[in-house]
Design a protein around this motif. Structure first.
Motif, PDB file in Angstrom:
ATOM      1  N   UNK A 201      77.101  45.297   4.056  1.00  0.00           N
ATOM      2  CA  UNK A 201      75.818  45.445   3.349  1.00  0.00           C
ATOM      3  C   UNK A 201      75.983  46.299   2.093  1.00  0.00           C
ATOM      4  N   UNK A 202      76.845  47.315   2.175  1.00  0.00           N
ATOM      5  CA  UNK A 202      77.083  48.161   0.992  1.00  0.00           C
ATOM      6  C   UNK A 202      77.728  47.332  -0.119  1.00  0.00           C
ATOM      7  N   UNK A 203      78.660  46.474   0.246  1.00  0.00           N
ATOM      8  CA  UNK A 203      79.319  45.640  -0.772  1.00  0.00           C
ATOM      9  C   UNK A 203      78.327  44.701  -1.463  1.00  0.00           C
ATOM     10  N   UNK A 204      77.236  44.366  -0.770  1.00  0.00           N
ATOM     11  CA  UNK A 204      76.203  43.527  -1.396  1.00  0.00           C
ATOM     12  C   UNK A 204      75.426  44.262  -2.488  1.00  0.00           C
ATOM     13  N   UNK A 205      75.614  45.587  -2.574  1.00  0.00           N
ATOM     14  CA  UNK A 205      74.956  46.372  -3.634  1.00  0.00           C
ATOM     15  C   UNK A 205      75.750  46.322  -4.940  1.00  0.00           C
ATOM     16  N   UNK A 206      76.752  45.455  -4.979  1.00  0.00           N
ATOM     17  CA  UNK A 206      77.669  45.390  -6.107  1.00  0.00           C
ATOM     18  C   UNK A 206      76.964  45.338  -7.471  1.00  0.00           C
ATOM     19  N   UNK A 297      70.936  63.947 -15.609  1.00  0.00           N
ATOM     20  CA  UNK A 297      70.606  62.565 -15.224  1.00  0.00           C
ATOM     21  C   UNK A 297      71.088  62.333 -13.806  1.00  0.00           C
ATOM     22  N   UNK A 298      70.143  62.333 -12.872  1.00  0.00           N
ATOM     23  CA  UNK A 298      70.514  62.247 -11.466  1.00  0.00           C
ATOM     24  C   UNK A 298      70.644  60.783 -11.038  1.00  0.00           C
ATOM     25  N   UNK A 299      71.784  60.462 -10.471  1.00  0.00           N
ATOM     26  CA  UNK A 299      72.014  59.126  -9.916  1.00  0.00           C
ATOM     27  C   UNK A 299      72.409  59.333  -8.463  1.00  0.00           C
ATOM     28  N   UNK A 300      71.636  58.770  -7.550  1.00  0.00           N
ATOM     29  CA  UNK A 300      71.821  59.144  -6.150  1.00  0.00           C
ATOM     30  C   UNK A 300      72.148  57.963  -5.250  1.00  0.00           C
ATOM     31  N   UNK A 301      73.063  58.201  -4.324  1.00  0.00           N
ATOM     32  CA  UNK A 301      73.265  57.286  -3.205  1.00  0.00           C
ATOM     33  C   UNK A 301      72.593  57.912  -2.000  1.00  0.00           C
ATOM     34  N   UNK A 302      71.709  57.145  -1.352  1.00  0.00           N
ATOM     35  CA  UNK A 302      70.978  57.690  -0.220  1.00  0.00           C
ATOM     36  C   UNK A 302      70.642  56.546   0.731  1.00  0.00           C
ATOM     37  N   UNK A 303      69.635  56.744   1.598  1.00  0.00           N
ATOM     38  CA  UNK A 303      69.203  55.673   2.492  1.00  0.00           C
ATOM     39  C   UNK A 303      67.684  55.543   2.397  1.00  0.00           C
ATOM     40  N   UNK A 304      67.098  54.662   3.202  1.00  0.00           N
ATOM     41  CA  UNK A 304      65.655  54.388   3.075  1.00  0.00           C
ATOM     42  C   UNK A 304      64.837  55.662   3.290  1.00  0.00           C
ATOM     43  N   UNK A 305      65.273  56.535   4.195  1.00  0.00           N
ATOM     44  CA  UNK A 305      64.507  57.752   4.477  1.00  0.00           C
ATOM     45  C   UNK A 305      64.618  58.755   3.332  1.00  0.00           C
ATOM     46  N   UNK A 306      65.729  58.738   2.615  1.00  0.00           N
ATOM     47  CA  UNK A 306      65.926  59.709   1.537  1.00  0.00           C
ATOM     48  C   UNK A 306      65.408  59.235   0.193  1.00  0.00           C
ATOM     49  N   UNK A 307      65.262  57.912   0.016  1.00  0.00           N
ATOM     50  CA  UNK A 307      64.972  57.346  -1.310  1.00  0.00           C
ATOM     51  C   UNK A 307      63.658  57.823  -1.942  1.00  0.00           C
ATOM     52  N   UNK A 318      70.316  54.394  -5.364  1.00  0.00           N
ATOM     53  CA  UNK A 318      70.854  53.230  -4.662  1.00  0.00           C
ATOM     54  C   UNK A 318      70.764  53.505  -3.160  1.00  0.00           C
ATOM     55  N   UNK A 319      70.059  52.596  -2.498  1.00  0.00           N
ATOM     56  CA  UNK A 319      69.825  52.761  -1.059  1.00  0.00           C
ATOM     57  C   UNK A 319      70.920  52.092  -0.254  1.00  0.00           C
ATOM     58  N   UNK A 320      71.545  52.866   0.606  1.00  0.00           N
ATOM     59  CA  UNK A 320      72.543  52.327   1.534  1.00  0.00           C
ATOM     60  C   UNK A 320      71.879  52.233   2.910  1.00  0.00           C
ATOM     61  N   UNK A 321      72.480  51.501   3.845  1.00  0.00           N
ATOM     62  CA  UNK A 321      71.894  51.441   5.189  1.00  0.00           C
ATOM     63  C   UNK A 321      71.769  52.845   5.797  1.00  0.00           C
ATOM     64  N   UNK A 322      70.721  53.018   6.606  1.00  0.00           N
ATOM     65  CA  UNK A 322      70.512  54.315   7.256  1.00  0.00           C
ATOM     66  C   UNK A 322      71.350  54.348   8.528  1.00  0.00           C
ATOM     67  N   UNK A 323      72.246  55.321   8.608  1.00  0.00           N
ATOM     68  CA  UNK A 323      73.149  55.402   9.763  1.00  0.00           C
ATOM     69  C   UNK A 323      73.188  56.834  10.288  1.00  0.00           C
ATOM     70  N   UNK A 331      80.544  55.390   5.042  1.00  0.00           N
ATOM     71  CA  UNK A 331      79.749  54.413   4.299  1.00  0.00           C
ATOM     72  C   UNK A 331      79.631  54.787   2.824  1.00  0.00           C
ATOM     73  N   UNK A 332      79.485  56.088   2.524  1.00  0.00           N
ATOM     74  CA  UNK A 332      79.318  56.517   1.130  1.00  0.00           C
ATOM     75  C   UNK A 332      80.623  56.482   0.333  1.00  0.00           C
ATOM     76  N   UNK A 333      81.754  56.431   1.018  1.00  0.00           N
ATOM     77  CA  UNK A 333      83.031  56.347   0.299  1.00  0.00           C
ATOM     78  C   UNK A 333      83.120  55.009  -0.456  1.00  0.00           C
ATOM     79  N   UNK A 334      82.520  53.986   0.110  1.00  0.00           N
ATOM     80  CA  UNK A 334      82.667  52.640  -0.461  1.00  0.00           C
ATOM     81  C   UNK A 334      82.012  52.535  -1.845  1.00  0.00           C
TER      82      UNK A 334
END
Ligand code: F6R
Length: 364
Positions: A201-206, A297-307, A318-323, A331-334
């Motif tokens: 799913x993270x790769x789909x955020x390409x 300029x803040x650019x964030x990787x987070x999940x649905x709860x943090x967004x 950018x929302x990643x799956x919530x795990x 997951x965030x390394x990717x």
């Protein structure tokens, strides 16, 4: 070959889901949700202290491992890069042990640390990707990452495989020390077992990551921030960006920013934050608000709860799956690796063979 990919690095980035699955299947039983560790050269229930050492990205994986082992198994862990450890003459605990991490198993400094540690009576466990490597041969025991050959000079899939192995080791040692219940073990292993699916799913955020890369490619300096186990991932993001795009980047503990690096912040410096929901979210959020208040300029990787909280002031979210927290650093390394890749492609650098670097550093 590279198949349909432009670079080995791109191909290897897309192997994350498969490699995570292959590595986890080796050390987790999906039916019983138990960790199945190979023979360890020390008794985790008795070992007084562990030393973690490696170089580069492998060391950053080791640093995430330190957070997990201390948290889940309550074993004190000392972590140092191999080139320092080998000359530091550290006092080592009687009956102590070490975990060394290496993709190639041939890195000269890590090999030297291995020899020193063994000479000093420490039992050495190596996490390596190449079964017939020097490190595998000379360690007391080896746990293999199942990443397959990695051709791109920048480590990608081997890094997440190292994290997967270290997570399994931390859980297994936590069980052996009775710090974790069967229930805890099941919850943690279940979280790890979602990784192959979530990595896909993270790769789909390409496309979103490529948009972010277009902004980052214009910068001269980039700051990566994270707390807890996300701090080494921030350093991984910075290392990858430096290594393949030649843009200066630093990975910092978010809470340390106000002690110096905040002076760098202006509207030209992207601040990339690794900010999943969880116990450290609010703390990281307030560090980012401080940076935003200074024009950052803040650019964030987070999940649905943090967004939602981040969207109030961040330029990109950018929302990643919530795990579960244990799966978050993996997951965030990717996306940080993928971001470095796209920036390098935009810059037109030699992605697979960056200047001045070799895949395996066999000289000191
Ligand atoms: C970074 C990278 C290097 C290696 C380091 C250790 O992308 O690839 O930092 O991680 O040179 O190499 P190994 O794991 O072979 O010991």
């Amino acid at each position: 070959g590279k198949g349909n990919y432009r670079h080995y690095m791109e191909k290897e980035l897309h192997e994350h889901p498969a490699v995570l699955g292959d590595t986890l299947r080796q050390y987790l039983d999906p039916k019983t949700l138990e960790v199945r560790l190979p023979r360890l050269p020390f008794d985790p229930a008795r070992v007084p202290r562990l030393t973690v050492s490696a170089c580069g990205s492998a060391f950053l994986a080791g640093q995430v491992g330190r957070y997990w082992i201390e948290r889940l198994a309550r074993i004190p862990v000392d972590a140092d890069v191999a080139s320092e450890l080998r000359y530091r003459d550290p006092p080592l605990s009687e009956g102590g042990a070490a975990i060394l991490v290496s993709q190639s198993g041939e890195t000269a400094d890590t090999m030297a640390a291995l020899k020193l540690l063994r000479e000093r009576g420490q039992k050495v466990l190596s996490v390596v990707n190449v079964p017939e490597s020097s490190m595998a041969r000379e360690s007391d025991a080896t746990v293999l990452t199942v990443a397959g050959p990695e051709v791109g000079v920048a480590s990608t899939k081997a890094f997440t495989a190292q994290l997967a192995v270290l997570a399994c080791l931390a859980i297994g040692m936590g069980r052996a020390r009775r710090e974790l219940s069967t229930l805890d073990e099941g919850r943690l292993t279940q979280a790890l077992l979602t990784l192959p699916h979530n990595a896909a799913l993270v790769l789909e955020k390409d496309a979103q990551i490529r948009e972010l890369a277009a902004e980052v490619a214009k910068a001269r300096d980039v700051l990566f921030l994270g707390r807890g186990p996300m701090f080494p991932i921030a350093m991984e993001g910075a290392l990858k960006l430096k290594e393949i795009s030649y843009i200066h980047a630093e990975g910092y503990a978010a809470g340390e920013m106000k002690h110096g690096p905040i002076a760098l912040i202006d509207s030209a410096v992207p601040v990339i934050s690794l900010c999943p929901s969880g116990p450290l979210f609010e703390k990281t959020l307030s560090n980012l608000q401080e940076a935003a208040a200074r024009g950052g300029r803040i650019m964030a990787f987070t999940d649905a709860a943090g967004a939602p909280a981040l969207r109030r002031f961040a330029e990109a979210v950018i929302e990643l799956p919530e795990v579960e927290p244990i799966a978050q650093p993996i997951l965030h390394a990717i996306p940080v690796q993928l971001l470095a890749y796209h920036v390098a492609v935009l810059k037109g650098t030699d992605v697979d063979q960056p200047r001045n670097l070799a895949k395996s550093v066999t000289v000191e």
